[in-house]
Design an enzyme around this catalytic site. Sequence first.
Site, PDB file in Angstrom:
ATOM      1  N   ASP A 117       0.679  -1.128   0.250  1.00 57.88           N
ATOM      2  CA  ASP A 117       0.152  -0.534  -0.081  1.00 57.88           C
ATOM      3  C   ASP A 117       0.864   1.424   0.309  1.00 57.88           C
ATOM      4  O   ASP A 117       2.109   1.418   0.590  1.00 57.88           O
ATOM      5  CB  ASP A 117      -1.144  -0.508   1.196  1.00 57.88           C
ATOM      6  CG  ASP A 117      -1.959   0.445   1.591  1.00 57.88           C
ATOM      7  OD1 ASP A 117      -1.780   1.357   0.084  1.00 57.88           O
ATOM      8  OD2 ASP A 117      -3.102   1.122   2.365  1.00 57.88           O
ATOM      9  N   GLY A 118       0.442   2.731  -0.623  1.00 57.93           N
ATOM     10  CA  GLY A 118       0.944   3.715  -0.399  1.00 57.93           C
ATOM     11  C   GLY A 118       1.920   4.301  -1.833  1.00 57.93           C
ATOM     12  O   GLY A 118       2.532   4.521  -1.424  1.00 57.93           O
ATOM     13  N   ASN A 119       0.903   3.181  -3.052  1.00 59.04           N
ATOM     14  CA  ASN A 119       1.654   3.644  -4.193  1.00 59.04           C
ATOM     15  C   ASN A 119       1.658   5.205  -4.469  1.00 59.04           C
ATOM     16  O   ASN A 119       2.301   6.599  -5.255  1.00 59.04           O
ATOM     17  CB  ASN A 119       1.430   2.911  -5.312  1.00 59.04           C
ATOM     18  CG  ASN A 119       1.515   1.954  -5.109  1.00 59.04           C
ATOM     19  OD1 ASN A 119       2.224   1.609  -4.142  1.00 59.04           O
ATOM     20  ND2 ASN A 119       1.394   0.566  -6.072  1.00 59.04           N
ATOM     21  N   HIS A 169       2.719   3.617  -8.695  1.00 58.28           N
ATOM     22  CA  HIS A 169       2.167   2.139  -9.201  1.00 58.28           C
ATOM     23  C   HIS A 169       3.978   1.496  -9.810  1.00 58.28           C
ATOM     24  O   HIS A 169       4.359   0.240  -9.805  1.00 58.28           O
ATOM     25  CB  HIS A 169       1.249   1.805  -9.986  1.00 58.28           C
ATOM     26  CG  HIS A 169      -0.405   1.775  -9.847  1.00 58.28           C
ATOM     27  ND1 HIS A 169      -0.525   1.671  -8.362  1.00 58.28           N
ATOM     28  CD2 HIS A 169      -1.525   2.989  -9.485  1.00 58.28           C
ATOM     29  CE1 HIS A 169      -1.934   2.631  -7.263  1.00 58.28           C
ATOM     30  NE2 HIS A 169      -2.179   3.104  -8.556  1.00 58.28           N
ATOM     31  N   ASP A 204     -11.956  -4.347  -5.031  1.00 55.66           N
ATOM     32  CA  ASP A 204     -12.548  -3.329  -4.809  1.00 55.66           C
ATOM     33  C   ASP A 204     -11.528  -2.412  -5.086  1.00 55.66           C
ATOM     34  O   ASP A 204     -12.304  -0.869  -5.698  1.00 55.66           O
ATOM     35  CB  ASP A 204     -12.705  -2.599  -2.949  1.00 55.66           C
ATOM     36  CG  ASP A 204     -14.236  -3.789  -2.620  1.00 55.66           C
ATOM     37  OD1 ASP A 204     -14.968  -4.121  -2.841  1.00 55.66           O
ATOM     38  OD2 ASP A 204     -13.177  -4.059  -1.165  1.00 55.66           O
ATOM     39  N   LEU A 212      10.703 -20.718  -4.670  1.00 53.96           N
ATOM     40  CA  LEU A 212       9.804 -19.381  -4.786  1.00 53.96           C
ATOM     41  C   LEU A 212       8.435 -19.918  -4.535  1.00 53.96           C
ATOM     42  O   LEU A 212       8.829 -19.575  -5.947  1.00 53.96           O
ATOM     43  CB  LEU A 212      10.217 -17.755  -4.435  1.00 53.96           C
ATOM     44  CG  LEU A 212       9.545 -17.530  -4.028  1.00 53.96           C
ATOM     45  CD1 LEU A 212       9.851 -16.840  -2.281  1.00 53.96           C
ATOM     46  CD2 LEU A 212      10.274 -15.683  -3.909  1.00 53.96           C
TER      47      LEU A 212
END
Length: 251
Positions: A11-13, A28, A58, A122
Amino acid sequence: MSGLHVAVIMDGNGRWARSRGLPRWRGHLGGVESVRDVVRAAPDLGITTLTLYAFSSDNWKRPAAEVGRLFWLLREYCTRERGELLENGVRVTAIGRRDRIPRSALAELVRTETETAGESRLHLRLAIDYSSKAEIARASRELAQRAETGSLAAGEISPDLLYQTLTGGVAAPDLLIRTAGEQRLSDFLLWELAYAELYFTTVLWPDFRRADLMRALADFRRRERRFGGLGARPASPPELVPANEPKRRAV
Ligand code: IPE
Ligand code: IPE
Ligand code: MG
């Protein structure tokens, strides 16, 4: 022993971009660099599964231009990174709905899933058009259908079976990281995070790098996970406490 499963709400872009006077999509774009860095770092840090929240169901509420950029970035990420992901033994899978992902992005995503399917260093899980509530409803529907057709008795529906249907058996995250200061789950892995350790940082996602991941893991390693028990501390056997002596409160 299998390694750690770390889940991240990236979060926080938007705030990162705004603080630089840039349009949101540049945030982004910066966020993709962080994804690259964290994916490269993860295996060396003992992480074997990494689940990244890339687009929530959402997030369709956002302007079409921003949504379009996000899926363009997804397509670019898959196309450009596929080679390196393969070289580094990264298996990519997506969780969430697929029917609304723009066609060209979906094609690259599926190609990346197919080509990396044999890798095992991974497991990178990308949560795209993801809603945990919708996933729980889907798993419940699947079990209800099996019950309807008679292949499952309703009484056999247990937490383990629902979890298996929900996740396909991927072990639950050990650690959830959310960047940018918000302290909420935003409909991410609601069931799977039941016993995860939660780590919140004010670092904005496009600034998040290997060192920040290492800080989160160092914090995680100091936690005592108890899963409802008493953890590593020795419990005093009840029979050793004399019946007529007031019990000392365990501290
Ligand atoms: C996270 O950054 C990326 C997505 C949700 C796709 P945001 O776009 O939510 O950034 P803020 O929260 O507005 O700063
Ligand atoms: C959660 O972030 C979704 C992703 C990181 C993909 P949001 O920015 O959409 O969440 P809210 O709106 O702050 O809860
Ligand atoms: Mg946000």
